[in-house]
Write an enzyme that holds these catalytic residues in place. Sequence first.
Site, PDB file in Angstrom:
ATOM      1  N   ILE A 189      -8.922 -10.599   5.934  1.00 48.15           N
ATOM      2  CA  ILE A 189     -10.229 -10.130   5.484  1.00 48.15           C
ATOM      3  C   ILE A 189     -10.430 -10.429   3.992  1.00 48.15           C
ATOM      4  CG2 ILE A 189      -9.491  -7.774   4.951  1.00 48.15           C
ATOM      5  CD1 ILE A 189     -12.213  -6.828   6.168  1.00 48.15           C
ATOM      6  N   TYR A 192      -7.029 -10.088  12.943  1.00 51.36           N
ATOM      7  CA  TYR A 192      -7.013 -10.284  11.491  1.00 51.36           C
ATOM      8  C   TYR A 192      -6.315  -9.123  10.809  1.00 51.36           C
ATOM      9  CZ  TYR A 192     -10.864  -6.958  10.590  1.00 51.36           C
ATOM     10  OH  TYR A 192     -11.639  -5.833  10.461  1.00 51.36           O
ATOM     11  N   CYS A 193      -5.952  -9.347   9.544  1.00 52.59           N
ATOM     12  CA  CYS A 193      -5.349  -8.308   8.703  1.00 52.59           C
ATOM     13  C   CYS A 193      -5.893  -8.491   7.291  1.00 52.59           C
ATOM     14  CB  CYS A 193      -3.815  -8.389   8.760  1.00 52.59           C
ATOM     15  SG  CYS A 193      -3.140  -9.932   8.123  1.00 52.59           S
ATOM     16  N   HIS A 194      -5.079  -8.275   6.281  1.00 53.90           N
ATOM     17  CA  HIS A 194      -5.537  -8.474   4.904  1.00 53.90           C
ATOM     18  C   HIS A 194      -5.432  -9.941   4.492  1.00 53.90           C
ATOM     19  CE1 HIS A 194      -6.494  -7.722   0.742  1.00 53.90           C
ATOM     20  NE2 HIS A 194      -5.432  -8.424   0.410  1.00 53.90           N
TER      21      HIS A 194
END
Length: 106
Positions: A97, A69-71
């Site tokens: 996220i 995952y990332c932003h």
Amino acid sequence: MGFLDFLRSPDIDQGIREYRAIPGAVLLDVRTPQEYGEGHIPGSVNVPLQSLGGEESVPAGKDAPLFVYCHSGARSRQAVDILARMGYLNAKNIGGIAAYKGKVEH
């Protein structure tokens, strides 16, 4: 699968449930160390996207389940492509996220 399903973002909450259900799975946060320090999903490991590429950068074997995952989901999509080129067989983009509804650590 519908024609436009590829436009839908992954469901990070569902991805976290899958991650927690698989023993030995790794939750990989590919944001910058600063972003990670501002809040991350408990149990995640920070390997910034720009650091991917070296064998030692990923804390798991080639067949380990990786939940990435990332932003927003864009960098994690790139990371999954990089991981596949590196020979990782089970990397999955679970999104960003920003859409996560669970607890975060700082």
